[in-house]
Design an enzyme around this catalytic site. Sequence first.
Site, PDB file in Angstrom:
ATOM      1  N   ARG A 144      28.838 -19.491 -18.273  1.00 47.89           N
ATOM      2  CA  ARG A 144      28.385 -18.261 -18.060  1.00 47.89           C
ATOM      3  C   ARG A 144      26.981 -18.217 -18.461  1.00 47.89           C
ATOM      4  NH1 ARG A 144      32.866 -18.676 -16.090  1.00 47.89           N
ATOM      5  NH2 ARG A 144      31.437 -19.067 -14.412  1.00 47.89           N
TER       6      ARG A 144
ATOM      7  N   VAL B 290      34.119 -17.567  -3.947  1.00 49.68           N
ATOM      8  CA  VAL B 290      32.994 -17.510  -5.042  1.00 49.68           C
ATOM      9  C   VAL B 290      31.933 -18.239  -4.683  1.00 49.68           C
ATOM     10  CG1 VAL B 290      34.679 -17.283  -6.868  1.00 49.68           C
ATOM     11  CG2 VAL B 290      33.747 -19.612  -6.229  1.00 49.68           C
TER      12      VAL B 290
ATOM     13  N   GLN C  11      34.573 -22.318  -2.755  1.00 48.42           N
ATOM     14  CA  GLN C  11      33.297 -22.256  -3.448  1.00 48.42           C
ATOM     15  C   GLN C  11      32.090 -22.233  -2.014  1.00 48.42           C
ATOM     16  OE1 GLN C  11      34.368 -25.664  -5.297  1.00 48.42           O
ATOM     17  NE2 GLN C  11      34.294 -24.518  -7.221  1.00 48.42           N
TER      18      GLN C  11
ATOM     19  N   LYS D 158      43.810 -23.320 -13.921  1.00 49.81           N
ATOM     20  CA  LYS D 158      43.050 -24.622 -13.481  1.00 49.81           C
ATOM     21  C   LYS D 158      43.809 -25.855 -13.610  1.00 49.81           C
ATOM     22  CE  LYS D 158      38.326 -23.321 -14.613  1.00 49.81           C
ATOM     23  NZ  LYS D 158      38.749 -21.787 -14.847  1.00 49.81           N
TER      24      LYS D 158
ATOM     25  N   GLU E  86      24.624 -19.759 -15.829  1.00 51.15           N
ATOM     26  CA  GLU E  86      24.407 -18.820 -14.260  1.00 51.15           C
ATOM     27  C   GLU E  86      23.282 -17.791 -14.818  1.00 51.15           C
ATOM     28  OE1 GLU E  86      29.072 -18.842 -13.329  1.00 51.15           O
ATOM     29  OE2 GLU E  86      28.219 -16.996 -14.444  1.00 51.15           O
TER      30      GLU E  86
ATOM     31  N   ARG F  78      40.241 -16.325  -2.797  1.00 47.66           N
ATOM     32  CA  ARG F  78      39.036 -15.903  -3.624  1.00 47.66           C
ATOM     33  C   ARG F  78      37.767 -16.850  -2.993  1.00 47.66           C
ATOM     34  NH1 ARG F  78      39.226 -17.361  -9.538  1.00 47.66           N
ATOM     35  NH2 ARG F  78      40.670 -15.734  -9.676  1.00 47.66           N
TER      36      ARG F  78
ATOM     37  N   ASP G 246      42.040 -21.709  -9.621  1.00 51.17           N
ATOM     38  CA  ASP G 246      40.823 -21.756  -9.578  1.00 51.17           C
ATOM     39  C   ASP G 246      40.394 -23.104  -8.918  1.00 51.17           C
ATOM     40  OD1 ASP G 246      40.616 -19.470 -11.022  1.00 51.17           O
ATOM     41  OD2 ASP G 246      40.108 -20.465 -13.041  1.00 51.17           O
ATOM     42  N   MET G 247      39.040 -23.242  -8.248  1.00 52.54           N
ATOM     43  CA  MET G 247      38.580 -24.138  -7.869  1.00 52.54           C
ATOM     44  C   MET G 247      37.528 -24.976  -8.957  1.00 52.54           C
ATOM     45  SD  MET G 247      39.024 -26.298  -5.387  1.00 52.54           S
ATOM     46  CE  MET G 247      39.511 -25.682  -3.971  1.00 52.54           C
TER      47      MET G 247
HETATM   48  P1  FDA Z   1      24.581 -14.759  -8.984  1.00 50.86           P
HETATM   49  O1  FDA Z   1      24.785 -15.963  -9.653  1.00 50.86           O
HETATM   50  O2  FDA Z   1      23.682 -14.896  -7.626  1.00 50.86           O
HETATM   51  O3  FDA Z   1      24.231 -13.642  -9.768  1.00 50.86           O
HETATM   52  C1  FDA Z   1      24.184 -12.483  -9.155  1.00 50.86           C
HETATM   53  C2  FDA Z   1      23.996 -11.377 -10.313  1.00 50.86           C
HETATM   54  O4  FDA Z   1      25.098 -11.282 -11.017  1.00 50.86           O
HETATM   55  C3  FDA Z   1      22.751 -11.839 -11.169  1.00 50.86           C
HETATM   56  O5  FDA Z   1      21.541 -11.545 -10.947  1.00 50.86           O
HETATM   57  C4  FDA Z   1      23.300 -11.277 -12.464  1.00 50.86           C
HETATM   58  O6  FDA Z   1      22.965  -9.792 -12.379  1.00 50.86           O
HETATM   59  C5  FDA Z   1      24.889 -11.149 -12.421  1.00 50.86           C
HETATM   60  N1  FDA Z   1      25.350 -12.250 -13.075  1.00 50.86           N
HETATM   61  C6  FDA Z   1      25.768 -13.288 -12.510  1.00 50.86           C
HETATM   62  N2  FDA Z   1      26.442 -14.230 -13.625  1.00 50.86           N
HETATM   63  C7  FDA Z   1      26.271 -13.572 -14.644  1.00 50.86           C
HETATM   64  C8  FDA Z   1      26.382 -13.926 -15.855  1.00 50.86           C
HETATM   65  N3  FDA Z   1      27.147 -15.050 -16.321  1.00 50.86           N
HETATM   66  N4  FDA Z   1      26.194 -13.001 -16.821  1.00 50.86           N
HETATM   67  C9  FDA Z   1      25.590 -11.978 -16.527  1.00 50.86           C
HETATM   68  N5  FDA Z   1      25.320 -11.262 -15.585  1.00 50.86           N
HETATM   69  C10 FDA Z   1      25.656 -12.301 -14.339  1.00 50.86           C
HETATM   70  N6  FDA Z   1      33.512 -20.549  -9.725  1.00 50.86           N
HETATM   71  C11 FDA Z   1      34.073 -21.707  -9.649  1.00 50.86           C
HETATM   72  O7  FDA Z   1      33.553 -22.707  -9.106  1.00 50.86           O
HETATM   73  N7  FDA Z   1      35.688 -21.940  -9.303  1.00 50.86           N
HETATM   74  C12 FDA Z   1      36.397 -20.836  -9.696  1.00 50.86           C
HETATM   75  O8  FDA Z   1      37.497 -20.806  -9.532  1.00 50.86           O
HETATM   76  C13 FDA Z   1      35.794 -19.510  -9.988  1.00 50.86           C
HETATM   77  N8  FDA Z   1      36.422 -18.333 -10.322  1.00 50.86           N
HETATM   78  C14 FDA Z   1      35.693 -17.134 -10.292  1.00 50.86           C
HETATM   79  C15 FDA Z   1      36.381 -15.968 -10.604  1.00 50.86           C
HETATM   80  C16 FDA Z   1      35.708 -14.754 -10.611  1.00 50.86           C
HETATM   81  C17 FDA Z   1      36.598 -13.369 -10.536  1.00 50.86           C
HETATM   82  C18 FDA Z   1      34.155 -14.745 -10.432  1.00 50.86           C
HETATM   83  C19 FDA Z   1      33.449 -13.503 -10.625  1.00 50.86           C
HETATM   84  C20 FDA Z   1      33.486 -15.926 -10.380  1.00 50.86           C
HETATM   85  C21 FDA Z   1      34.281 -17.178 -10.372  1.00 50.86           C
HETATM   86  N9  FDA Z   1      33.580 -18.182 -10.305  1.00 50.86           N
HETATM   87  C22 FDA Z   1      34.035 -19.318  -9.936  1.00 50.86           C
HETATM   88  C23 FDA Z   1      32.166 -18.362 -10.859  1.00 50.86           C
HETATM   89  C24 FDA Z   1      31.328 -18.022  -9.363  1.00 50.86           C
HETATM   90  O9  FDA Z   1      31.392 -19.478  -8.832  1.00 50.86           O
HETATM   91  C25 FDA Z   1      29.801 -18.144  -9.827  1.00 50.86           C
HETATM   92  O10 FDA Z   1      29.355 -18.970 -10.721  1.00 50.86           O
HETATM   93  C26 FDA Z   1      29.653 -16.673 -10.616  1.00 50.86           C
HETATM   94  O11 FDA Z   1      30.196 -15.624 -10.240  1.00 50.86           O
HETATM   95  C27 FDA Z   1      28.134 -16.248 -10.808  1.00 50.86           C
HETATM   96  O12 FDA Z   1      27.695 -16.108  -9.427  1.00 50.86           O
HETATM   97  P2  FDA Z   1      27.640 -14.562  -8.634  1.00 50.86           P
HETATM   98  O13 FDA Z   1      28.235 -14.559  -7.258  1.00 50.86           O
HETATM   99  O14 FDA Z   1      28.100 -13.468  -9.572  1.00 50.86           O
HETATM  100  O15 FDA Z   1      26.079 -14.564  -8.067  1.00 50.86           O
END
Ligand code: FDA
Length: 306
Positions: A288, A185, A162, A97, A291, A183, A131-132
């Site tokens: 986390r 997200v 994002q 970051k 979310e 990546r 990361d963003m």
């Molecule tokens: P969504 O939030 O819609 O969740 C879908 C489903 O996934 C949920 O219903 C649940 O089942 C599961 N889930 C999601 N989050 C969970 C959690 N915390 N605990 C348990 N279950 C969960 N963001 C950013 O702004 N800058 C970045 O650089 C990054 N980098 C990054 C790397 C990687 C590898 C990942 C996976 C994510 C990021 N993120 C990120 C975070 C991203 O923006 C986002 O906040 C999270 O991935 C949660 O969103 P989902 O896409 O999982 O979908």
Amino acid sequence: MSLSRKAVLSVAGNRLVTALVSKYGMKLGASRFVAGETLDEAIEAVKKLNAEGLLVTLDHLGESVSNREDALAATQAVIDIYDAIEKHGVRSNVSVKLTQLGLDIDPDFCLENMDRITSKAKEMNNFVRIDMEDSPRVQMTIDIFNTLVERYGKEHIGLVIQSYLYRSHGDVAELGKRKINLRIVKGAYKEPPEVAFPDKKDVDENYVKLVKMHLNNGSYTAIATHDEQIIDHLKTWLKENQIPNNLYEFQMLFGVRSGLQKKLVSEGYKVRVYTPYGKDWYSYFTRRIAERPANALFVIKNLFQK
Ligand code: FDA
């Protein structure tokens, strides 16, 4: 952004909450999302994940650094990760970051630190992903990234986009011209409706759109989400469109949907686990919880366990 997510992020900013969670948080539940406080502990976690067929990206936790000493120490910590990866022969790259590396102090100073990190990644034939962070820092992050690509080429460095930001469509189009490794997200910060889609449905739709756009352009894409509906939809789309499997990977966070991570590996997909470690885990941990407020129940349950 949902009301509960906004509430968690606001409460997390409260000083008393910060103090309490920082003191007891690891026991309360941060260890579910964080691989330990030291690099040695993180490497042990990488070995276990690798043994299950999962690749890793290591993240030395920390952000919003406001003095040069801390930023220099954070830079050295990242450089040490590459040496540890080599020494232990584990399969991992590194995510960073920019606010941990001095972006808020002076962008030129941050660029100097990223120079050292990117040249180390290149020397070790490894990779660094930036990361963003929150929206006021997006353009500065892209500018620094572009300078690094000019200096080191695009093989050893990637960026994050994002889908909640309106601007991201234009950014993916622009970065796609140079086939930058992205990546994608949804976005994790509290953003105003002036810059980000307020409705989750729009964020999800834009997510799928951006992933397809970048892959259709023949650019490497890390599909970083735990959203099973989106993952299933994209799996079908990838097959139907005969997207070569060396053009993408799935990515998920350490401790989140571990079963789904292993299922994808068993189906033959490349999956990488974002694995954070370090003492400075508070902000990461609260995002986390925000979310998925159900994660807060997990924390509360731990309060009553010996
Ligand atoms: P969504 O939030 O819609 O969740 C879908 C489903 O996934 C949920 O219903 C649940 O089942 C599961 N889930 C999601 N989050 C969970 C959690 N915390 N605990 C348990 N279950 C969960 N963001 C950013 O702004 N800058 C970045 O650089 C990054 N980098 C990054 C790397 C990687 C590898 C990942 C996976 C994510 C990021 N993120 C990120 C975070 C991203 O923006 C986002 O906040 C999270 O991935 C949660 O969103 P989902 O896409 O999982 O979908």
